[in-house]
Design a protein around this motif. Structure first.
Motif, PDB file in Angstrom:
ATOM      1  N   PRO A  81       0.834  -1.201   0.000  1.00  0.00           N
ATOM      2  CA  PRO A  81       0.000   0.000   0.000  1.00  0.00           C
ATOM      3  C   PRO A  81       0.865   1.245   0.000  1.00  0.00           C
ATOM      4  N   THR A  82       0.391   2.262  -0.684  1.00  0.00           N
ATOM      5  CA  THR A  82       1.128   3.522  -0.718  1.00  0.00           C
ATOM      6  C   THR A  82       0.787   4.411   0.461  1.00  0.00           C
ATOM      7  N   GLU A  83      -0.128   3.965   1.330  1.00  0.00           N
ATOM      8  CA  GLU A  83      -0.443   4.754   2.508  1.00  0.00           C
ATOM      9  C   GLU A  83       0.731   4.721   3.487  1.00  0.00           C
ATOM     10  N   ASP A  84       0.657   5.551   4.485  1.00  0.00           N
ATOM     11  CA  ASP A  84       1.725   5.646   5.471  1.00  0.00           C
ATOM     12  C   ASP A  84       1.957   4.283   6.115  1.00  0.00           C
ATOM     13  N   SER A  85       3.228   3.930   6.283  1.00  0.00           N
ATOM     14  CA  SER A  85       3.563   2.622   6.840  1.00  0.00           C
ATOM     15  C   SER A  85       3.042   2.458   8.255  1.00  0.00           C
ATOM     16  N   VAL A  86       2.964   3.552   9.003  1.00  0.00           N
ATOM     17  CA  VAL A  86       2.430   3.467  10.370  1.00  0.00           C
ATOM     18  C   VAL A  86       0.968   3.057  10.337  1.00  0.00           C
ATOM     19  N   ILE A  87       0.215   3.576   9.362  1.00  0.00           N
ATOM     20  CA  ILE A  87      -1.192   3.205   9.236  1.00  0.00           C
ATOM     21  C   ILE A  87      -1.321   1.732   8.873  1.00  0.00           C
ATOM     22  N   THR A  88      -0.488   1.280   7.966  1.00  0.00           N
ATOM     23  CA  THR A  88      -0.512  -0.136   7.590  1.00  0.00           C
ATOM     24  C   THR A  88      -0.205  -1.034   8.787  1.00  0.00           C
ATOM     25  N   GLU A  89       0.793  -0.650   9.548  1.00  0.00           N
ATOM     26  CA  GLU A  89       1.138  -1.441  10.735  1.00  0.00           C
ATOM     27  C   GLU A  89       0.013  -1.426  11.751  1.00  0.00           C
ATOM     28  N   MET A  90      -0.597  -0.246  11.938  1.00  0.00           N
ATOM     29  CA  MET A  90      -1.717  -0.158  12.880  1.00  0.00           C
ATOM     30  C   MET A  90      -2.834  -1.107  12.491  1.00  0.00           C
ATOM     31  N   THR A  91      -3.189  -1.118  11.232  1.00  0.00           N
ATOM     32  CA  THR A  91      -4.286  -1.964  10.770  1.00  0.00           C
ATOM     33  C   THR A  91      -3.981  -3.433  11.004  1.00  0.00           C
ATOM     34  N   SER A  92      -2.797  -3.847  10.615  1.00  0.00           N
ATOM     35  CA  SER A  92      -2.413  -5.250  10.782  1.00  0.00           C
ATOM     36  C   SER A  92      -2.333  -5.631  12.255  1.00  0.00           C
ATOM     37  N   THR A  93      -1.754  -4.759  13.049  1.00  0.00           N
ATOM     38  CA  THR A  93      -1.584  -5.070  14.478  1.00  0.00           C
ATOM     39  C   THR A  93      -2.929  -5.137  15.189  1.00  0.00           C
ATOM     40  N   LEU A  94      -3.810  -4.197  14.901  1.00  0.00           N
ATOM     41  CA  LEU A  94      -5.118  -4.213  15.552  1.00  0.00           C
ATOM     42  C   LEU A  94      -5.909  -5.456  15.173  1.00  0.00           C
ATOM     43  N   ARG A  95      -5.720  -5.935  13.955  1.00  0.00           N
ATOM     44  CA  ARG A  95      -6.414  -7.162  13.558  1.00  0.00           C
ATOM     45  C   ARG A  95      -5.900  -8.353  14.377  1.00  0.00           C
ATOM     46  N   ASP A  96      -4.596  -8.408  14.586  1.00  0.00           N
ATOM     47  CA  ASP A  96      -4.035  -9.489  15.417  1.00  0.00           C
ATOM     48  C   ASP A  96      -4.465  -9.337  16.864  1.00  0.00           C
TER      49      ASP A  96
END
Length: 1654
Positions: A81-96
């Motif tokens: 994704p071209t979105e901010d890497s922090v946002i990507t990490e947040m999404t993945s982490t919250l799902r876990d």
């Protein structure tokens, strides 16, 4: 769109769930990520990332948010994704987190559940702010920092992986070197656990003080020496100005680490403001102490842990009422030291919060706090670090104490001090200051001690000429009393020479004055002396006065000084003749005095060289480190000495040249310590000169510099003793030398400077002793060089690298200063990137590999302390950077096979160390994955060398074994078991590295195939390791590895003609591995399928089979292993359960029997015997535990054969172990109340003791067991048949039926519930019919449970007369093989009037494989028999059982074994009442009628038997009533009479006449001859006949006087007992047979016989 080379896709984040019920719909859940492939009229086609196989779907646009993606191709297709890497990490982490958060609720971890919930909500809110995109750059940075902090906290709490970051973004391990990655992950725990040096304490007053007193509140950190914070409360106890928050909250700044190591207290003073014009009168005084920190270990770690857990603390400090004002000044110290416990305590609420960072950082993070306003409470003095530009000019004055005379009064005075400062406001922080300050008043005290501190923020320009005046007044207690002035004191703030008032305590003179004296004109008293210390010697009158006043002053100023020498230096222009003296005294001045005043601005213009050096060396102190930029700015912007460089070079060279000959090196070492700034001056001076002259004298300058470095190299090359001053001087220079590189680069080229450094470092002595301090300094210099700007340049690096490697290699070989070596190597390899393959970098890697690779591996093998992690990172970085060329050069560099062999063994050993679980912390998964990636890459290179150099005639077993061993350990690492990862983590690992287990498995298979006949060297040694690999639940890996076993079997068959070794090793290893949790059902099926590839698709294998038995034995082996795996899988699943249950015990029994019967593995058999024994003991199944241990006991003999240590048994003889087992088994039989079995073992022990004449032990046997049999009561357990149907049951239970021995007091309902608890997914069947095949094959669990009756084997004991009931009860329920279950049913037409006519019984007989009790509480049914019992046979059995029950109860009552007669009463009532209501009459109607007799002629004998039992029951009831009458209590007499009356009715219904007879007691004889007998028959209505027989000789049973005869009768006819006719005939025929008399003649032996109807 599709013709483009680069594709842009869109990623969809689902905002609302969508069921996908439309055609081709794609079901979606909130948070799913969808990749869109096509858009059409508001609909999208795409697939969900978590299920990419479903690639066609449609969904609504309004449930998504779109963001563009880019597509990359590595080993797998990756959507980035071209979105901010922090946002990507947040999404993945919250799902876990979401899935784990739900599990926390299930585990009832409420605390972490709620904390994580709040953090998740907080992260979601911050994510929303970031996505909106309206934040400023600074605010965005703060929000990301906050997000990452929360993510790291949650990961740590949930034991998830540590995430290395740079600037809030996750780091790609491929983009940085391994050494940098190691530094990142190792620094994260420090970041978590350590705080910044600057700590601030926020204090608020959130609650009001319950008081009606108008008073100010003073707070101070007593041990940290802070100024006081003032709060003024109104009469209601709340702040006077609540809208001014700065008067309620304060920030204690500069709370240093040294303060946190101490006990920090908050001391709160409360004083009442009186109602007089006098501002402060003390009537009640309070003091509060809050203990903030108690850190016994003087470490910041515990403090920060506390802060993280409780960031905001609400404290209720203890309030102590001071009843004695004289103790006011020290009451807080008394409370802290717990000196006095008489103070009254109450409480005050305050709020505290510890904040980390400097004040500017807090202004950004807590803008609301500073916007509302908060007062700043400063420290009494400077902070630990003095920052440039810091401006302070505060004078703190403490009113300590005073001594006053009564002044003509009868009582002591009430003294108040009024403090005046010329045009200055005096107070503290919080409340605004004022021109006048009034102290509090101590009641009637001529020696008051106030300890009251005030702050005087006097401007610098007003200090000169200012003074402070203290006026003393007496305050009257009368309502209209006025304050009367009686004296004053004063003190000057600055002396005439410009020095300020010295810090410390000052004793001031109290000048008396009149009450109405005018002190406005200060000129009238300023000429008077103010302090006794300043009085001239002849003024004895003032010195002798008793009245005096003490104050303490403390100045905190960046502009003023109390040091006269410093002041003289600053004013050198006024007295230039004193400059030399002032410079000499400069060295004695404290550094803080020097740096805070503008000395640095004219240091070089005025001071000689040595004094410049002194000032420069001051900046080396960490306290003044921040003043270096001031000096740098001065040199860059203000220094103007263009010609200074010539003199400075000459002077510096002069000092260097004198080093060898000088006796004292102190001055020289000071000069060399300032080398950095000396070169700064030299270079800046030369630049100014070149700028002014256009670059003249360039060659001259270069020659001077070269000559200077020649002198330096000469003195560095000298070898001296360890304690030599020259050695110390060399060390001083090396410490400062790296700081010169940057200055030299301003004039010289990179290669020139690198040449200077190489030659200088190369001139150092090559050999030195390890204890020489110069060695550590040398390494430190190398470290600084490697970390410098010079080394980062590739041109200079190739020049410096050889000398660096030479010094580093020498230290690492001798293992000296390894910490510093690791630091240097880390810095070197941090410059090497993974994808940087330029020729220069390749050459550098060549040099490092040649010099350090072998040394580095040896170092890792030999050390176990801290630097090992850094060295491991360096090794990984070096190996990852090596290319094909490097590996070829490395392997070709070995001149002999032995050297190559040693290298391979060494590197394989190092790799085994690297993949140990303890090598990295548990959450360092990223480091483990990088490590494994490097290892497998290196192994692929080395395996080629292994094949080329160590095969065929050059075969080396040790190298190949080390290789295989490493490969097996590699595959079995926990960090590579992707099945245990979350879906997102598994996806990330596969995208970056693939499944490295499969890669290594393929390499193992390839290497194995190359071995050829050398495979025999690894059979059977490698069977276990390879089997462990196949147990990994990875299908591809298993498919690769399992064929190796075919090969092993084939080669072993060739060598030995069989593969017994393979079989034995396979079975032994399989048990241990599967017990550890490895393997699964899929593996069993896959392993079983070996038969398919073994004899199907591979015809070439068939050609290798020379005998037919190969195939049969191979199939047999696989079948055996498969059955073993089935049982091991069941056993492992059962053992995982927390409690001991029947399933776990049954599984162990199944496995135990398998090892004995099918595998004949005695050692494994014994091991599982003891596992089963422990399970029984845990479940308190003591009888079963005894039977289990008896299995091992039976394997032993009574011999003296020595036995090795085994399990928990010591080394001992076989006799001793068997004796121990016997005693243990007897003990457990005793605890299980199975004493009869214990007696059998006691007899065997007794025989052994007799043979050894051990009479002492013999005397202890058996006696207590016999007593317990006779005296103690035992419960008879119930037995239950259990059927397990369905494929979901474990193998050893599936579609089988068992009989289970229930627990004490356990009935059918309780047993059913217990079984359903053990099998919570099972369905209870509600019928007892045998299930059909649909139930057998169902993918479910069905339980069929019903009670069964035991069929005792020991019938002789049960039927023998005189055997105690306790003994009979044992044989009824022990040693039982067969059980019975009856199911009644109606055959034919059911008679509603009498159901007994058609009531049949389906009798099921079950035979077990072993008797109960045994090694388990249940055993499988081996044989099942089904018979049908006719209604007549059923009636006979019912009456037989009831008669048996009646006899037992009567006997127990007669022998007084029955404590309560109620069981007999209930049984009599049940039989008699049922008979009266038609019980026995129903049998008569059903079976004694002519129709039945005619239709069933074959049942004639059975009908007679039923008659016998009915009449026998009548007489048993008659005798039972007689016994009942004897023991029945008085309150039950009416019931007994009712039973007797009902019994008469029952007998009448049976046609039995009542005679006046009584029954002879058992064991007595008739008054007439025992050979006499009387027979009579009475015809009665119907066809009923009976005999009256006096048979005391033959039947001494139940004989006692008849309850219906007269007590005085004793004739022969009165001793009669009624027996049925067939019964009597049977006895007579038996008698005739014994007397050899024919039956016909027996009928006419006496005249009393009549015609007998037959």
């Amino acid at each position: 769109f599709f013709d483009c080379v680069c594709y842009i896709f869109y990623c969809v984040s689902v905002l609302a769930s969508f069921r996908g019920t439309v055609q081709h719909g794609l079901p979606l859940e909130i948070g799913d990520t969808v990749q869109l492939l096509e858009k059409c009229e508001g609909w999208y086609r795409g697939f969900v990332h978590k299920n990419p196989n479903a690639k066609v779907g449609e969904t609504l646009f309004n449930v998504m948010s779109l963001s563009p993606l880019s597509l990359t191709h590595r080993q797998f297709e990756t959507v980035i994704p071209t979105e901010d890497s922090v946002i990507t990490e947040m999404t993945s982490t919250l799902r876990d987190w979401g899935a784990m958060w739900k599990r926390l609720y299930v585990k009832n971890d409420g605390d972490l559940f709620h904390r994580l919930w709040h953090v998740m909500n907080e992260i979601l809110d911050l994510r929303r702010q970031v996505l909106v995109g309206h934040l400023t750059n600074d605010r965005m940075k703060d929000v990301k920092q906050h997000i990452t902090a929360r993510l790291d906290w949650g990961n740590e709490q949930l034991s998830l992986d540590l995430v290395p970051r740079r600037e809030f973004s996750m780091v790609d391990p491929d983009e940085i070197s391994v050494t940098e990655l190691f530094k990142l992950v190792s620094s994260i725990p420090k970041t978590r656990n350590n705080c910044l040096n600057t700590v601030l304490l926020l204090l608020c007053i959130p609650h009001s003080l319950s008081s009606s007193i108008h008073c100010p509140l003073y707070l101070s950190l007593s041990l940290a020496t802070y100024e006081r914070f003032f709060v003024r409360l109104n009469k209601n106890g709340v702040p006077k100005s609540p809208e001014k928050t700065e008067r309620q909250c304060t920030l204690f700044v500069d709370l240093g680490s040294s303060d946190l190591r101490k006990d920090v207290y908050i001391v709160v003073h409360i004083m009442r403001i009186g109602k007089f014009p006098v501002p402060l009168i003390s009537q009640t005084l309070h003091l509060y102490c809050i203990h903030l920190n108690k850190n016994e270990h003087s470490s910041n770690t515990n403090v920060i842990g506390l802060i993280l857990l409780t960031q905001i603390m609400h404290a209720w400090p203890l309030c102590s009422r001071c009843t004695t004002e004289s103790e006011w000044y020290q009451i807080h110290e008394n409370i802290i030291r717990k000196v006095n416990s008489r103070y009254n305590l109450s409480g005050l609420a305050v709020s505290l919060q510890l904040l980390h960072g400097d004040i500017e950082q807090l202004r950004r993070e807590y803008m609301v706090l500073f916007t509302r306003g908060v007062s700043i409470t400063k420290k009494l003095g400077f902070s630990d670090i003095i920052m440039p530009g810091e401006m302070r000019n505060d004078l703190y004055m403490t009113l300590e104490k005073g001594e006053f005379e009564k002044g003509g009064k009868s009582v002591a005075r009430n003294v108040e001090i009024t403090v005046y400062v010329l045009d200055i406001e005096a107070a503290g922080s919080g409340e605004p200051g004022g021109d006048v300050y009034h102290s509090f008043v101590l009641y009637h005290n001529n020696s008051p001690r106030w300890a009251e501190q005030i702050k005087l923020p006097i401007p610098v320009d007003m200090f000169r000429g200012s003074h402070v005046r203290f006026e003393f007044r007496h305050c009257s207690t009368k309502d209209k009393g006025e304050k009367k002035l009686f004296g004053y004191s004063f003190v000057h703030l600055m002396q005439e020479d410009g020095r300020t008032l010295p810090d410390g305590t000052h004793e001031l003179i109290i000048h008396k004055c009149e009450e109405n004296a005018n002190l406005q004109d200060s000129s009238c008293y300023l000429k008077l002396p103010f302090s006794k210390a300043n009085l001239p010697g002849n003024n004895q009158a003032v010195k002798g006065t008793k009245e005096c006043f003490w104050i303490t002053s403390f100045l905190c100023s960046t502009k003023l000084t109390q040091n006269g020498d410093m002041l003289d230096l600053l004013k050198w222009r006024a007295h230039p003749e004193r400059i030399n003296d002032s410079l000499l005294k400069l060295k004695e001045i404290d550094g803080s005095e020097i740096v805070k005043v503008p000395v640095l601005h004219f240091v070089t213009e005025l001071f000689p060289f040595l004094f410049q050096v002194h000032i420069i060396n001051l900046l080396q102190d960490s306290k003044f480190h921040h003043f270096k930029p001031v000096m740098d700015t001065y040199i860059e912007s203000h220094f103007a000495g263009a010609l200074s460089y010539r003199d400075l070079i000459k002077v510096l060279k002069w000092y260097v040249d004198r080093i060898i000959d000088a006796e004292h090196q102190d001055h020289i070492q000071q000069v060399l310590n300032a080398t950095e700034y000396i070169f700064k001056y030299i270079i800046q001076s030369r630049r100014l000169f070149a700028l002014a002259t256009g670059g003249q004298s360039e060659e001259e300058f270069r020659c001077c510099v070269h000559e200077l470095f020649m002198s330096i190299r000469f003195f560095l090359s000298q070898e001296n003793k360890i304690t030599s001053p020259i050695t110390q001087t060399q060390a001083v220079f090396l410490r400062t030398f790296p700081a010169v590189y940057g200055e030299l680069l301003k004039i010289f080229t990179v290669r020139e400077v690198a040449g200077f450094v190489r030659e200088t470092l190369g001139s150092l002595p090559a050999t030195a002793r390890a204890e020489c301090p110069l060695e550590a300094v040398k390494l430190h210099c190398i470290a600084k060089t490697v970390e410098s700007q010079l080394y980062t340049n590739t041109e200079s690096r190739c020049i410096l690298l050889p000398v660096v490697l030479r010094l580093l290699q020498a230290h690492m070989q001798e293992q000296r200063d390894l910490v510093m070596c690791a630091r240097i190597l880390t810095s070197m390899l941090s410059l090497v990137r993974k994808y940087d393959s330029t020729p220069v970098v390749s050459e550098e890697v060549d040099l490092i590999v040649d010099s350090l690779l072998v040394v580095l591996m040896r170092t890792i093998l030999e050390i176990t302390n801290r630097p090992q992690g850094e060295f491991v990172a360096c090794l990984l970085a070096l190996l990852r950077q090596m290319s094909d060329k490097h590996y070829q050069q490395l392997l070709q560099a070995f001149t002999s096979k032995d050297d190559l062999r040693d290298f391979l063994l060494q590197i394989f050993t190092v790799f085994r160390i690297l993949i140990r679980p303890e090598m990295f912390l548990k959450d360092w998964t990223v480091m483990r994955l990088v490590t494994n990636n490097v290892i497998i890459t290196t192994v692929l290179y080395l395996s080629d060398a292994l094949r080329k150099n160590f095969l065929n005639d050059k075969f080396d077993y040790k190298v190949w074994d080390s290789y295989f061993y490493l490969s097996v350990i590699f595959i079995n690492q926990p960090c590579l078991q992707l099945e245990s990862f979350s879906p997102s983590k598994k996806k990330r690992v596969l995208e970056k590295y693939g499944d490295m287990r499969v890669m290594m498995g393929c390499e193992i298979f390839s290497m194995w195939q190359n071995l050829g006949e050398h495979k025999l060297n690894f059979i059977p040694a490698m069977i276990g390791p390879f089997l462990e690999v196949t147990l990994v639940p990875q299908p591809d890996l298993r498919n690769v590895m399992i064929p190796i076993f075919h090969d092993m079997m084939d080669w072993e068959q060739r060598r030995s003609g069989n593969f017994k070794q393979v079989e034995a090793k396979l079975i032994d290893k399989l048990d241990g591995l599967m017990s550890e949790g490895k393997g699964d059902e899929t593996y069993r099926e896959l392993f079983n399928s070996i038969r398919i590839p073994l004899f199907g698709p591979y015809p070439s294998l068939l050609k290798k089979i020379e005998r037919e038995t190969w195939r049969e034995s191979g199939v047999s082996l696989i079948a055996t292993v498969t059955r073993l795996m089935e049982r091991l899988l069941d056993y492992r699943d059962c053992v995982k359960l927390g409690e001991v249950d029947g399933k776990k015990i049954g599984c162990t029994v199944s496995l135990l029997n398998f090892y004995k019967t099918e595998l004949n593995k005695e050692e494994m058999y014994i091991r599982y015997i003891h596992k089963l024994y422990e399970l029984h003991l845990k479940a308190q199944n003591y009888t079963e535990a005894s039977y289990t241990l008896l299995l091992y006991d039976e394997l032993l003999e009574w011999s003296e054969r020595p036995l090795r240590e085994f399990l928990n048994y010591p080394m001992q003889s076989e006799w001793q172990r068997k004796e121990y087992l016997h005693l243990t088994i007897v003990q457990n039989f005793d605890r299980g109340k199975c004493w009869e079995n214990g007696i059998i073992l006691c007899r065997e022990l007794a025989d052994q003791y007799e043979s050894y004449y051990d009479y002492r032990n013999l005397s202890k046997m058996r006696a207590s067991l016999y007593e317990k049999i006779m005296d103690q009561q035992r419960l008879e357990p119930e037995f239950f048949r259990v059927g397990f149907y369905g494929k979901k049951f474990p193998f050893f239970l599936r579609n089988k039926e068992f009989v289970c021995r229930g627990h004490d007091y356990e009935r059918l309902e309780a047993f059913q519930q217990r079984m359903l608890n053990e099998f919570p997914h099972a369905i209870a069947m509600q019928h007892v019919n045998q299930p059909d095949q649909t139930i057998y094959q169902a993918e479910a669990q069905y339980l069929q449970i019903y009670a069964v009756s035991p069929i005792p084997e020991s019938q002789d004991v049960l039927q023998r007369d005189g055997v105690a009931d306790n003994i009979k009860s044992f044989y009824k329920v022990n040693h039982i093989w067969r059980f019975r279950y009856d199911r009644p049913f109606h055959k034919g037409t059911k008679d509603k009037e009498n159901e007994f006519k058609s009531l049949w019984v389906e009798r099921t007989s079950l035979t077990l494989v072993q008797s109960l009790p045994g090694i388990s509480r249940w055993f499988e049914v081996e044989k099942r028999e089904l018979v049908e019992v006719s209604p007549l046979e059923n009636a006979i059995e019912v009456i037989e059982n009831k008669n048996l029950q009646l006899r037992m109860l009567i006997a127990q009552c007669q022998s007084r074994q029955m404590q309560n007669i109620n069981p007999l009463t209930m049984c009599l009532n049940g039989v008699i009442d049922a008979a009266v209501n038609g019980g026995l009459a129903r049998y008569q109607e059903a079976f004694f009628v002519k129709d039945y007799i005619v239709n069933h002629p074959e049942d004639g004998e059975k009908i007679g038997r039923l008659r016998e039992l009915m009449f026998e029951q009548a007489h048993i009831l008659e005798y039972g009533l007689a016994v009942h009458e004897k023991f029945v209590p008085q309150d039950m007499r009416p019931l007994h009479k009712k039973l007797v009356d009902q019994f008469h009715v029952m007998k009448s219904s049976l046609g039995i006449q009542v005679s006046e007879a009584r029954v002879v007691h058992a064991g007595t004889r008739s008054p007439t001859s025992s050979a006499q007998m009387a027979l009579a028959w009475w015809p009665d209505a119907g066809e009923k006949h009976c005999l009256r027989l006096s048979l005391s000789l033959f039947f001494p049973l139940f004989l006692s006087p008849s309850p219906f005869s007269s007590s005085g009768s004793s004739s022969f006819h009165s001793h009669t007992l009624f027996f049925p006719l067939p019964f009597c005939l049977h006895i007579l025929y038996s008698l005739a047979h014994s007397l050899s008399i024919s039956r016909s003649s027996l009928l006419f032996l006496t005249p009393w016989f009549g015609t007998i109807w037959a």
